[in-house]
Write a protein that holds these residues in place. Structure first.
Motif, PDB file in Angstrom:
ATOM      1  N   ALA A  24     126.453  95.540 104.080  1.00  0.00           N
ATOM      2  CA  ALA A  24     127.457  95.313 105.126  1.00  0.00           C
ATOM      3  C   ALA A  24     128.534  96.386 105.050  1.00  0.00           C
ATOM      4  CB  ALA A  24     128.061  93.918 104.991  1.00  0.00           C
ATOM      5  N   GLU A  25     128.979  96.701 103.842  1.00  0.00           N
ATOM      6  CA  GLU A  25     129.990  97.743 103.653  1.00  0.00           C
ATOM      7  C   GLU A  25     129.466  99.091 104.132  1.00  0.00           C
ATOM      8  OE1 GLU A  25     131.628  97.858  99.718  1.00  0.00           O
ATOM      9  OE2 GLU A  25     131.972  95.691  99.695  1.00  0.00           O
ATOM     10  N   ARG A  26     128.205  99.402 103.789  1.00  0.00           N
ATOM     11  CA  ARG A  26     127.611 100.689 104.178  1.00  0.00           C
ATOM     12  C   ARG A  26     127.465 100.789 105.690  1.00  0.00           C
ATOM     13  NH1 ARG A  26     122.734 101.317 105.447  1.00  0.00           N
ATOM     14  NH2 ARG A  26     121.955  99.520 104.302  1.00  0.00           N
ATOM     15  N   ILE A  27     126.930  99.745 106.314  1.00  0.00           N
ATOM     16  CA  ILE A  27     126.683  99.771 107.753  1.00  0.00           C
ATOM     17  C   ILE A  27     127.990  99.842 108.541  1.00  0.00           C
ATOM     18  CG2 ILE A  27     125.786  98.413 109.703  1.00  0.00           C
ATOM     19  CD1 ILE A  27     123.623  97.370 107.665  1.00  0.00           C
ATOM     20  N   LEU A  28     128.974  99.093 108.121  1.00  0.00           N
ATOM     21  CA  LEU A  28     130.254  99.063 108.836  1.00  0.00           C
ATOM     22  C   LEU A  28     131.190 100.189 108.404  1.00  0.00           C
ATOM     23  CD1 LEU A  28     130.930  95.218 108.746  1.00  0.00           C
ATOM     24  CD2 LEU A  28     130.032  96.569 110.663  1.00  0.00           C
ATOM     25  N   ARG A  79     132.782 101.197 116.185  1.00  0.00           N
ATOM     26  CA  ARG A  79     133.389 102.500 115.901  1.00  0.00           C
ATOM     27  C   ARG A  79     133.822 102.441 114.446  1.00  0.00           C
ATOM     28  NH1 ARG A  79     134.900 102.683 121.248  1.00  0.00           N
ATOM     29  NH2 ARG A  79     133.878 104.436 122.234  1.00  0.00           N
ATOM     30  N   ARG A  80     133.116 103.151 113.630  1.00  0.00           N
ATOM     31  CA  ARG A  80     133.362 103.115 112.195  1.00  0.00           C
ATOM     32  C   ARG A  80     134.684 103.796 111.862  1.00  0.00           C
ATOM     33  NH1 ARG A  80     127.147 104.708 111.069  1.00  0.00           N
ATOM     34  NH2 ARG A  80     126.324 102.591 111.064  1.00  0.00           N
ATOM     35  N   ASN A  81     135.503 103.093 111.129  1.00  0.00           N
ATOM     36  CA  ASN A  81     136.801 103.604 110.682  1.00  0.00           C
ATOM     37  C   ASN A  81     137.626 104.163 111.829  1.00  0.00           C
ATOM     38  OD1 ASN A  81     136.228 102.969 107.992  1.00  0.00           O
ATOM     39  ND2 ASN A  81     135.157 104.902 107.695  1.00  0.00           N
ATOM     40  N   GLY A  83     136.795 105.956 114.316  1.00  0.00           N
ATOM     41  CA  GLY A  83     136.384 107.268 114.823  1.00  0.00           C
ATOM     42  C   GLY A  83     135.858 107.204 116.243  1.00  0.00           C
ATOM     43  N   ARG A  84     135.690 108.373 116.855  1.00  0.00           N
ATOM     44  CA  ARG A  84     135.176 108.443 118.229  1.00  0.00           C
ATOM     45  C   ARG A  84     133.709 108.056 118.289  1.00  0.00           C
ATOM     46  NH1 ARG A  84     135.285 113.806 120.717  1.00  0.00           N
ATOM     47  NH2 ARG A  84     133.857 112.677 121.995  1.00  0.00           N
ATOM     48  N   ASN A  85     132.936 108.594 117.345  1.00  0.00           N
ATOM     49  CA  ASN A  85     131.512 108.293 117.332  1.00  0.00           C
ATOM     50  C   ASN A  85     131.300 106.877 116.835  1.00  0.00           C
ATOM     51  OD1 ASN A  85     130.906 110.857 118.209  1.00  0.00           O
ATOM     52  ND2 ASN A  85     130.751 111.665 116.150  1.00  0.00           N
ATOM     53  N   GLY A  86     130.300 106.260 117.360  1.00  0.00           N
ATOM     54  CA  GLY A  86     130.042 104.885 116.964  1.00  0.00           C
ATOM     55  C   GLY A  86     128.610 104.681 116.567  1.00  0.00           C
ATOM     56  N   ALA A  87     128.272 103.429 116.374  1.00  0.00           N
ATOM     57  CA  ALA A  87     126.921 103.041 115.989  1.00  0.00           C
ATOM     58  C   ALA A  87     126.606 101.714 116.648  1.00  0.00           C
ATOM     59  CB  ALA A  87     126.821 102.924 114.471  1.00  0.00           C
ATOM     60  N   TRP A  88     125.330 101.429 116.730  1.00  0.00           N
ATOM     61  CA  TRP A  88     124.855 100.163 117.285  1.00  0.00           C
ATOM     62  C   TRP A  88     124.332  99.295 116.161  1.00  0.00           C
ATOM     63  CZ3 TRP A  88     125.564  98.610 122.154  1.00  0.00           C
ATOM     64  CH2 TRP A  88     125.894  99.585 123.110  1.00  0.00           C
ATOM     65  N   ILE A  89     124.683  98.011 116.198  1.00  0.00           N
ATOM     66  CA  ILE A  89     124.132  97.063 115.248  1.00  0.00           C
ATOM     67  C   ILE A  89     123.512  95.899 116.001  1.00  0.00           C
ATOM     68  CG2 ILE A  89     125.611  97.689 113.296  1.00  0.00           C
ATOM     69  CD1 ILE A  89     127.373  95.285 113.937  1.00  0.00           C
ATOM     70  N   SER A  90     122.464  95.334 115.428  1.00  0.00           N
ATOM     71  CA  SER A  90     121.845  94.124 115.949  1.00  0.00           C
ATOM     72  C   SER A  90     122.237  93.002 115.008  1.00  0.00           C
ATOM     73  CB  SER A  90     120.325  94.278 116.001  1.00  0.00           C
ATOM     74  OG  SER A  90     119.732  93.075 116.449  1.00  0.00           O
TER      75      SER A  90
END
Length: 171
Positions: A24-28, A79-81, A83-90
């Motif tokens: 969870a820490e790594r993904i987020l 948006r991790r921390n 930042g502008r770039n983000g990620a998708w989670i299911s």
């Protein structure tokens, strides 16, 4: 739980985290924070699928499971921390019930699907290009049976898609 590849977070009925595994820490890109449920969305940078609208904390899957709901495969943009770039989670979540059936908390599991999401978007773009091109496109399987034709094929040959699928191109 520490060895699981998916993020796992457990919260009690007060909305306080009681378990936050390393995945969870790594993904987020953000570890355990002792914040109330109302701040989950802003602290962890969760957004609706439009990637602009903040995800209301009370609509997050874990918050919903604290109310007794079951949630499966909810896509959330993060948006991790900040930042502008983000990620998708299911995300999937479940209520945790005691022996009497009373809800004691909730558990959420999630995984990063950013690469899969980008691959799917690219596949959709390529499909649209093939479908919209003015050139006839015909695709066969390894046995030579037609699996796909585009609209230009139909227009050029006069054969409807339904007439040719599964047949040999020698028709």
């Amino acid at each position: 739980v520490d060895s699981v590849a998916e993020g796992v977070v457990v919260a009690n009925m007060e909305g306080r985290f009681v378990l936050f595994n390393p995945a969870a820490e790594r993904i987020l890109s953000l570890g355990f924070r002792d914040v109330p449920l109302q701040e989950w969305s802003s602290v962890y940078g969760t957004y609706k699928p439009d990637m602009v609208s903040p995800y209301p904390a009370e609509e997050l899957p874990l918050a919903r499971s604290l109310r007794g709901e079951v949630v499966d495969d909810c896509e959330i943009f993060i948006r991790r921390n900040g930042g502008r770039n983000g990620a998708w989670i299911s995300v999937s979540s479940r209520p945790i019930a005691g022996g009497s059936g009373r809800i004691l908390g909730g558990v959420v599991t999630f995984r990063d699907i950013t690469v899969l999401k980008h691959q799917f978007e690219r596949q959709q773009l390529l499909s649209k290009i093939v479908e919209d091109t003015a050139d006839a496109v015909l695709v066969t399987d390894s046995a030579g049976n037609i699996e796909y034709v585009n609209a230009a094929f139909e227009a050029m040959t006069g054969f409807a898609r339904d007439e040719v699928l599964g047949r040999n191109p020698r028709l």
